[in-house]
Design an enzyme around this catalytic site. Structure first.
Site, PDB file in Angstrom:
ATOM      1  N   ASP A  84      20.741 -30.222   8.038  1.00 34.47           N
ATOM      2  CA  ASP A  84      21.924 -29.511   7.539  1.00 34.47           C
ATOM      3  C   ASP A  84      22.875 -30.442   6.785  1.00 34.47           C
ATOM      4  O   ASP A  84      22.949 -31.644   7.058  1.00 34.47           O
ATOM      5  CB  ASP A  84      22.673 -28.853   8.696  1.00 34.47           C
ATOM      6  CG  ASP A  84      21.966 -27.617   9.220  1.00 34.47           C
ATOM      7  OD1 ASP A  84      21.058 -27.121   8.529  1.00 34.47           O
ATOM      8  OD2 ASP A  84      22.305 -27.144  10.316  1.00 34.47           O
ATOM      9  N   ARG A 133      29.083 -23.847   8.586  1.00 29.37           N
ATOM     10  CA  ARG A 133      30.074 -24.783   9.161  1.00 29.37           C
ATOM     11  C   ARG A 133      30.864 -25.386   8.010  1.00 29.37           C
ATOM     12  O   ARG A 133      30.442 -26.357   7.384  1.00 29.37           O
ATOM     13  CB  ARG A 133      29.378 -25.853  10.002  1.00 29.37           C
ATOM     14  CG  ARG A 133      28.719 -25.291  11.247  1.00 29.37           C
ATOM     15  CD  ARG A 133      28.129 -26.363  12.149  1.00 29.37           C
ATOM     16  NE  ARG A 133      27.498 -25.768  13.317  1.00 29.37           N
ATOM     17  CZ  ARG A 133      26.220 -25.427  13.381  1.00 29.37           C
ATOM     18  NH1 ARG A 133      25.434 -25.625  12.344  1.00 29.37           N
ATOM     19  NH2 ARG A 133      25.724 -24.881  14.475  1.00 29.37           N
ATOM     20  N   HIS A 148      31.865 -28.146   1.558  1.00 32.05           N
ATOM     21  CA  HIS A 148      30.928 -27.068   1.260  1.00 32.05           C
ATOM     22  C   HIS A 148      31.695 -25.875   0.706  1.00 32.05           C
ATOM     23  O   HIS A 148      32.910 -25.804   0.770  1.00 32.05           O
ATOM     24  CB  HIS A 148      30.186 -26.626   2.524  1.00 32.05           C
ATOM     25  CG  HIS A 148      29.712 -27.749   3.381  1.00 32.05           C
ATOM     26  ND1 HIS A 148      28.900 -28.742   2.907  1.00 32.05           N
ATOM     27  CD2 HIS A 148      29.957 -28.055   4.688  1.00 32.05           C
ATOM     28  CE1 HIS A 148      28.653 -29.604   3.883  1.00 32.05           C
ATOM     29  NE2 HIS A 148      29.291 -29.219   4.965  1.00 32.05           N
ATOM     30  N   GLU A 177      15.510 -28.984  10.864  1.00 31.27           N
ATOM     31  CA  GLU A 177      15.814 -28.912  12.291  1.00 31.27           C
ATOM     32  C   GLU A 177      15.057 -27.812  13.026  1.00 31.27           C
ATOM     33  O   GLU A 177      14.650 -27.988  14.163  1.00 31.27           O
ATOM     34  CB  GLU A 177      17.319 -28.668  12.529  1.00 31.27           C
ATOM     35  CG  GLU A 177      18.207 -29.746  11.966  1.00 31.27           C
ATOM     36  CD  GLU A 177      18.851 -29.280  10.690  1.00 31.27           C
ATOM     37  OE1 GLU A 177      18.102 -28.830   9.803  1.00 31.27           O
ATOM     38  OE2 GLU A 177      20.072 -29.356  10.559  1.00 31.27           O
ATOM     39  N   TYR A 198      25.913 -22.078   4.008  1.00 37.52           N
ATOM     40  CA  TYR A 198      26.085 -22.868   5.243  1.00 37.52           C
ATOM     41  C   TYR A 198      27.332 -22.435   5.987  1.00 37.52           C
ATOM     42  O   TYR A 198      28.396 -22.247   5.388  1.00 37.52           O
ATOM     43  CB  TYR A 198      26.156 -24.351   4.900  1.00 37.52           C
ATOM     44  CG  TYR A 198      26.041 -25.238   6.109  1.00 37.52           C
ATOM     45  CD1 TYR A 198      24.968 -25.103   6.983  1.00 37.52           C
ATOM     46  CD2 TYR A 198      27.005 -26.191   6.387  1.00 37.52           C
ATOM     47  CE1 TYR A 198      24.854 -25.916   8.101  1.00 37.52           C
ATOM     48  CE2 TYR A 198      26.895 -27.016   7.501  1.00 37.52           C
ATOM     49  CZ  TYR A 198      25.814 -26.862   8.353  1.00 37.52           C
ATOM     50  OH  TYR A 198      25.707 -27.659   9.470  1.00 37.52           O
ATOM     51  N   ASP A 221      25.862 -31.734   6.749  1.00 33.74           N
ATOM     52  CA  ASP A 221      27.117 -32.140   7.380  1.00 33.74           C
ATOM     53  C   ASP A 221      26.886 -33.451   8.126  1.00 33.74           C
ATOM     54  O   ASP A 221      25.798 -34.044   8.051  1.00 33.74           O
ATOM     55  CB  ASP A 221      27.655 -31.052   8.309  1.00 33.74           C
ATOM     56  CG  ASP A 221      26.651 -30.641   9.395  1.00 33.74           C
ATOM     57  OD1 ASP A 221      25.623 -31.342   9.569  1.00 33.74           O
ATOM     58  OD2 ASP A 221      26.882 -29.622  10.069  1.00 33.74           O
ATOM     59  N   GLU A 255      26.527 -34.071  11.284  1.00 30.37           N
ATOM     60  CA  GLU A 255      25.480 -33.962  12.303  1.00 30.37           C
ATOM     61  C   GLU A 255      24.104 -33.988  11.659  1.00 30.37           C
ATOM     62  O   GLU A 255      23.187 -34.647  12.146  1.00 30.37           O
ATOM     63  CB  GLU A 255      25.680 -32.672  13.099  1.00 30.37           C
ATOM     64  CG  GLU A 255      25.275 -32.742  14.551  1.00 30.37           C
ATOM     65  CD  GLU A 255      26.177 -33.636  15.374  1.00 30.37           C
ATOM     66  OE1 GLU A 255      25.670 -34.225  16.350  1.00 30.37           O
ATOM     67  OE2 GLU A 255      27.369 -33.764  15.050  1.00 30.37           O
TER      68      GLU A 255
END
Length: 746
Positions: A124, A342, A386, A51, A340, A126, A128
């Site tokens: 990432d 989140r 996670h 990203e 990570y 997740d 998203e």
């Protein structure tokens, strides 16, 4: 790749996904063709897409020259802004378009894809990130059944190489969960917002999770307004003893807890014990053990960063993203410093636990290492996808990294590092002493506690949202014996009133949203930013206060869209999204059920809802262009003043708060101003006068030099200091005899 000679068979080794792979014997000419070198293009190279440029830089260092790493700069496709973009008649099929401004990035990625033998999508780990990978695969024409997705939860050399050794297919359960949330929010926003425009005010919008967050703030504010304070009293008895002062508070009569609701009850108590002998009834000593807090989740990190660092949730997540993606730390180069960020899990890998235990033993000694590694249970609604947020290596001590980090990066990394290391340390042991004293049947109690063994508290203790209380920790009681008669005490009656529940801070609102199951780790910060930007709430002294607009919108939604604004319904929707991620629920069925109810509510509201007029709040500032009294408006950057004569008069101006202190440079007033990250105080005569204070003026002037005195926060304390620090080489208390200049603590 290697081969023995041009004539005979050879053994060829090529690298697939970072793993050396043996190819069957072939002739040298075939081996040469496999390299794909033709026309200057090296088709054997791999393209990796992440990203952000920072993440790309860190990963490229680990993968080597045969890997080209590029950044998509986040999402590349989304629903169109100008229309609903969802075909509700055909299974809610979304219509995605390229995000404006991403054309050049996509062209660059397509050109790189033509030169690459294989493409890896490393967004990432997740929902998203999975959606970003899917959109990229669609735009680049990748085989979506091929193992093109790589996932790692920390950006370290071992984690990255392990991920590239085991690429997987795109996870469409994750993609569908993200897409369902996006469509739900789009349906609410694009179907409900026009109703608010027609019935309340043009430009309003309603969000699914944001509306519930505003309701929490509104409900709390109304609870505060409706609160009726109740009177109560305390009576402290202070005994002067050879070993020190013993302060005991009235507990009750005959060892039964008894409140003191009014002055009459206090007078009765004082009359009862007047002239009586106070005797030590009981001395109780006990040992209390205290466990460390678990390592950070997204929610607890945002809460603790707000308490200890004063960070907004958005600021915390921005800095955490930088620590995760990688920073240049000298000889090591770019490296990801935390896992990570989140996550709702407190789980920690065995490797990280072993490293932490070894570090603790070497740094603090064996007594600080528990017998077995600490495990922390996940909360009921946690996805546990996670690990917890932790440093990628505890050997990277915060102080060793300080030269390479910004102030914010250092402070947040230090907080994460200390919390994780402390979470793997031994319990703290406290010796607690309780002394009960009585006179004429009235019991008074004194409690003190001292640390016998600090354990994890040698490194870290968790902050609190609650107001400071009379904590007995650290208070040592003088020695007394049971049956001992005490001298006559000094008695101190004091009146109090119960207090309403506090307004939500960012920290406590995040905590409430997590406990109620509203939103997920990635949504907390943007939710709070959105409700502020829309003018439904404002921040006053770092607490959320609903605006009149926010209260009207909440009431409208409660009356007409009970499910949409209901806390339990919103929490249940989060569970359904989790079920989609786990492959246990059909995303189309969830949308059909939700949309059916939404349409019914919209139809009913359209018929029943009358137009609501919200008058603008009139200020005491006169428009210098037309003479009208200006009104308060809410914009992208908060409140401002505007002329009510728009469009004939378009005059606007910022709201200026004076600090009540003259500018030492020119004599004009200092005013409050908003910078990108914090409030500062500058001269109203800017740009002619550029005097600036970065700390809040108290309104007082330094008795020595006349410069403004300011509040300065340091180590959890607020000090009042002179702003002219350059002229104070020796900071000493102001007014101390024999000294000329300095500081004074509050």
């Amino acid at each position: 790749m290697s081969f023995a000679n041009e004539a005979g068979p050879v053994i060829i080794w090529i690298e697939l996904c970072g793993v050396p792979t043996r190819i069957a014997p072939v002739r040298a000419v075939a081996a040469y063709r496999l390299s794909g070198t033709e026309g200057g293009n090296t088709l054997a190279d791999y393209l990796v897409i992440v990203e952000s440029p920072a993440k790309a830089k860190t990963i490229a260092k680990y993968l080597g020259k045969r890997y080209t790493v590029k950044a998509s700069m986040g999402h590349v496709r989304d629903l169109p802004k100008s229309q609903l973009g969802v075909d509700v008649e055909h299974n809610f099929e979304p219509h995605y378009i390229t995000i404006r401004g991403k054309g050049e990035i996509i062209k660059s990625l397509r050109d790189a894809r033509k030169k690459a033998k294989q493409v890896f999508l490393a967004a990432d780990p997740d929902r998203e990130g999975e959606a970003i990978a899917w959109h990229l695969a669609s735009l680049l024409g990748l085989d979506q059944d091929a193992p093109c997705r790589v996932v790692f939860h920390e950006i370290t050399k071992d984690a990255v190489k392990e991920a590239f050794a085991h690429p997987r297919k795109l996870n469409f359960n994750l993609i569908h969960a993200q897409q369902t949330r996006r469509i739900l929010d789009r349906l609410v926003g694009y179907r409900l917002s026009p109703l608010l425009w027609r019935k309340v005010k043009k430009g309003l919008s309603a969000g699914r999770v944001q509306s519930v967050a505003v309701r929490l703030v509104v409900d709390r504010e109304r609870e505060i307004r409706a609160f009726q304070p109740e009177e109560y009293w305390t009576v402290d008895a202070s005994f002067r003893l050879p070993g020190g002062k013993l302060v005991a508070r009235f507990y009750g009569y005959d060892d039964e807890k008894t409140p003191l609701p009014n002055r009459e009850a206090v007078d009765a108590l004082l009359a009862r014990i007047e002239g009586q002998t106070f005797t030590v009834e009981r001395v109780k000593k006990s040992e209390r053990r205290r466990n460390p807090s678990p390592p950070f989740t997204t929610s607890s990190l945002q809460q603790e960063a707000a308490r200890k660092l004063g960070f907004r949730a958005s600021r915390t997540m921005s800095v955490a993203q930088q620590l995760y993606e990688g920073l240049d730390i000298g000889s090591e180069g770019a490296v990801g410093l935390i896992t990570y960020m989140r996550t709702d899990s407190t789980r920690v890998s065995e490797v990280a636990q072993r490293e932490a235990r070894s570090y603790i033993e070497a740094r603090y000694g064996t007594s600080y290492v528990p017998e077995s590694a600490r495990q922390y249970a996940a909360k009921g609604n946690a996805q546990d996808a996670h690990e917890a947020i932790r440093p990628t290596s505890v050997l990277r001590e915060p102080d060793s990294l300080q030269p390479y980090l910004t102030k914010d990066q250092y402070r947040l990394y230090k907080l994460i590092w200390e919390r994780f290391v402390a979470s793997q340390m031994s319990q703290a042991v406290l010796d607690t002493t309780t002394v009960d004293v009585s006179a004429a049947g009235a019991w008074f109690r004194a409690t003190g506690s001292v640390i016998k063994f600090p354990g994890f508290m040698a490194l870290y203790t968790e902050g609190s949202d609650d107001a400071p209380s009379d904590d007995e920790q650290g208070k040592i009681l003088p020695p007394v014996e049971q049956g001992e008669a005490l001298p006559a005490p000094d008695l101190h009656p004091e009146q109090h009133f119960t207090q309403p529940p506090p307004r939500y801070s960012e920290s406590s609102l995040v905590k409430a949203m997590e406990e109620l199951g509203i939103g997920r780790p990635s949504t907390y910060a943007p939710t709070m930013e959105t409700i502020l930007k829309r003018g439904y709430v404002v921040l006053e002294q770092k607490r959320f206060v609903p605006t009149e607009l926010g209260e009207i919108v909440v009431d409208l939604l409660v009356q007409n869209f009970q499910n949409l604004i209901d806390v339990d319904f919103t929490a249940q929707m989060e569970k359904e999204l989790d079920s989609v991620e786990e492959g246990k629920a059909d995303w189309v069925s969830i949308l059909q059920s939700f949309y059916r109810e939404l349409e019914q509510d919209l139809e009913r509201a359209e018929k029943n809802l009358e137009h609501v007029h919200i008058p603008d709040e009139v200020s005491d500032v006169q428009c210098e262009k037309c003479g009208r009294m200006m009104v308060y408006k809410h914009g992208r950057y908060g409140k401002f003043l505007a002329c009510p004569g728009f469009p004939e008069c378009r005059n606007t101006k910022p709201i200026v708060k004076t600090a009540g202190v003259p500018c030492p440079k020119c004599g004009r007033q200092l005013v409050e101003r908003r910078g990108k990250r914090k409030t500062f105080y500058g001269c109203e005569g800017y740009p002619e006068c550029d005097y600036v204070l970065w700390n809040k003026p108290t309104g007082a002037l330094c008795p020595v030099c006349g410069h403004p005195m300011v509040e300065k926060r340091t180590k959890g304390q607020v000090l009042v200091v002179c702003s002219n620090e350059a002229g104070h080489p020796e900071p000493v208390p102001v007014g101390e005899p024999g000294r000329k200049h300095g500081r004074k603590s509050t």
